[in-house]
Write a protein that holds these residues in place. Structure first.
Motif, PDB file in Angstrom:
ATOM      1  N   ALA A  47      85.461  73.549  97.159  1.00 47.62           N
ATOM      2  CA  ALA A  47      84.445  73.070  97.682  1.00 47.62           C
ATOM      3  C   ALA A  47      84.600  72.820  99.051  1.00 47.62           C
ATOM      4  CB  ALA A  47      83.801  71.566  96.903  1.00 47.62           C
ATOM      5  N   TYR A  51      83.182  77.550 101.411  1.00 46.34           N
ATOM      6  CA  TYR A  51      82.118  77.214 101.086  1.00 46.34           C
ATOM      7  C   TYR A  51      81.382  75.998 101.991  1.00 46.34           C
ATOM      8  CZ  TYR A  51      78.656  74.930  97.840  1.00 46.34           C
ATOM      9  OH  TYR A  51      77.711  74.601  97.295  1.00 46.34           O
ATOM     10  N   ALA A 123      80.890  71.556  89.938  1.00 39.16           N
ATOM     11  CA  ALA A 123      81.051  72.817  90.613  1.00 39.16           C
ATOM     12  C   ALA A 123      80.095  73.768  90.120  1.00 39.16           C
ATOM     13  CB  ALA A 123      82.530  73.412  89.936  1.00 39.16           C
ATOM     14  N   MET A 126      77.222  73.190  92.647  1.00 39.97           N
ATOM     15  CA  MET A 126      77.613  73.793  93.956  1.00 39.97           C
ATOM     16  C   MET A 126      77.421  75.376  93.969  1.00 39.97           C
ATOM     17  SD  MET A 126      80.630  71.612  95.562  1.00 39.97           S
ATOM     18  CE  MET A 126      81.817  71.546  93.902  1.00 39.97           C
TER      19      MET A 126
END
Length: 232
Positions: A47, A51, A123, A126
């Motif tokens: 993350a 990203y 997750a 995202m």
């Protein structure tokens, strides 16, 4: 030819030598003990790496002046820019969380399953927020590994996110008093209340993503203390 025979023999001997290790790996407590902190760290890296960097460039919080970041700034994006992000989520996070869920169900360690479900929802949220339709339902089949898993529709993925969060909350409400895993939990030290707060925050967050279509407005009657995991 002799070289290939040697390689084949080496592989056969190596696989035979894994029996003892596999017996040890079948212990759910040991598997979760190893995987949980590793996966939590991997989720943080996934993350917070490219990203997050790419999002900052797209939102013009940062500007690229050279190399890869300049290409991202110009929207000149290729597989080489995103391969690491996909490996970070799919190999290091999704695959490990899937294993934790499977072993937690085998060993009756439902508190660990709740943690894994909530992290999986986070997750997955995202990933689908960034790419829309992505592979998921066929990505972690233990019976048959698919090299070309189907892409799930984003609508289905959001439903899966909410299902994971509901399941994680239920696990924490019903099994939060299980002592394991507490010391292995790098995020909240096994505190079920903080995990539930995180799940409720994620529920709020991903419902907001759909607000334009669903008319969701979750702010009314919801206090920050109910939603955000506090320090204590």
């Amino acid at each position: 030819m002799r070289r290939y025979l040697f390689v084949l023999f080496y592989l056969l001997v190596s696989c035979g030598g894994l029996d003892d290790d596999n017996d040890q790996a079948d212990n759910p407590v040991e598997v979760i003990d190893i995987l949980l902190p590793q996966t939590q760290a991997a989720l943080g890296r996934a993350a917070g790496g490219e990203y997050a960097l790419y999002h900052a460039v797209f939102m013009q919080q940062l500007a690229g002046i050279d190399g890869m970041i300049l290409e991202i700034d110009r929207y000149d994006i290729g597989p080489e820019h995103t391969d690491k992000i996909w490996r970070g989520f799919y190999v290091n996070v999704f695959s490990s969380l899937s294993t934790i869920i499977r072993y937690s169900e085998t060993g009756g360690i439902y508190k660990a399953r709740g943690m894994a479900r909530i992290m999986m929802a986070n997750a997955l949220g995202m990933v689908t927020s960034a790419w829309g339709d992505v592979p998921f339902s066929e990505s972690f089949l233990t019976e048959k590994v698919s090299l070309r898993p189907a892409y799930d529709r984003q609508e289905e993925l959001y439903n899966r996110i909410f299902s994971l969060l509901d399941g994680g909350i239920e696990d924490m409400l019903s099994h939060g008093n299980q002592s394991f895993p507490s010391s292995q939990d790098m995020y909240f030290g096994g505190d079920p209340e903080r995990w539930i707060r995180l799940a409720r925050f994620l529920m709020f967050r991903y419902n907001l993503h759909l607000a334009g279509k669903t008319g969701y407005s979750g702010l009314s009657g919801l206090s920050a203390g109910e939603m955000f995991p506090g320090p204590g």
